[in-house]
Design an enzyme around this catalytic site. Sequence first.
Site, short mmCIF file in Angstrom:
data_model
loop_
_atom_site.label_atom_id
_atom_site.label_comp_id
_atom_site.label_asym_id
_atom_site.label_seq_id
_atom_site.Cartn_x
_atom_site.Cartn_y
_atom_site.Cartn_z
N SER A 43 0.83 -1.21 0.00
CA SER A 43 0.00 0.00 0.00
C SER A 43 0.86 1.25 0.00
O SER A 43 0.47 2.27 -0.57
CB SER A 43 -0.98 -0.01 1.18
OG SER A 43 -0.31 -0.18 2.40
N GLU A 44 2.04 1.22 0.64
CA GLU A 44 2.96 2.36 0.56
C GLU A 44 4.41 1.91 0.59
O GLU A 44 4.75 0.91 1.23
CB GLU A 44 2.75 3.35 1.72
CG GLU A 44 1.96 4.58 1.39
CD GLU A 44 0.47 4.35 1.46
OE1 GLU A 44 -0.28 5.18 0.92
OE2 GLU A 44 0.07 3.33 2.05
N THR A 45 5.24 2.67 -0.13
CA THR A 45 6.68 2.63 0.01
C THR A 45 7.12 4.03 0.43
O THR A 45 6.76 5.01 -0.22
CB THR A 45 7.38 2.22 -1.29
OG1 THR A 45 6.99 0.88 -1.63
CG2 THR A 45 8.90 2.26 -1.12
#
Length: 260
Positions: A43-45
């Site tokens: 969902s996020e980096t």
Amino acid sequence: MKYYVIDAFAEKVFEGNPAAVCVLDTWPAEELMLNIAIEHNLSETAFTVREADGSYLLRWFTPGGEVPLCGHATLATAFVLAKFYEPDSDTFRFNTMESGLLTVTKSGDMFELDFPAYDLKSVPVTSEMEEAIGFKVLEAYIARDLVCVLSDEGHVLEANPSEGALLKLDGLLLNITAKGSSYDCISRTFAPKVNIKEDPVCGSGHCHIVPIWAKKLGKDEIIARQASPRGGTLYCKMAGDRVKLSGKAVLYSIGEIYIY
């Protein structure tokens, strides 16, 4: 390029929300950061660079593009810095492009995030909202995200929203929430507009959700449960126009990115 995958708002691996974290000396090109986020498919980096004054610049990318605020990846970044880069530090300051200064404070194995609360506007419930979610909506609010309050926590657990219908709703993400039986509130977050079907535990979503339940329940401290299949618990506190979100994090993996 070294990267870490951290399960945030989790007490053990395979729960909470996984985020990849890259601690850098200089910024890569935006296209490269986006390609890395797409490759990780989380969902996020998060990407962070230390500044001369000891604070950090922080940016977050989903597979669908850069986002202005992300709670779990900020917690994950603070966890990486505390464990591998600044083990004697208890406070980490992050300068962001759109969300101002974010502070994370470590106390034992807990991390407290100091985030801005969203200024929510009440909006009429529409048939499109109820058709997308599959259950009756009692109230709806909009800021960055759309928040729909449902009548029963079972409806939050059972909901299987249509991605096509969600794309037509206002707001970047959809947060559905209800009063909880074992927690003050439960919620789930859906984000097809950034190529994420369901966000396992959404910190920035709780910057929408917590102000609603703090007002409804008449108290500043809220224990919130994100009821995704992975699940996660957030210990939250309203502090004026800020929301403090606390949770734990666990290291899942360390890897190297090879870019030629």
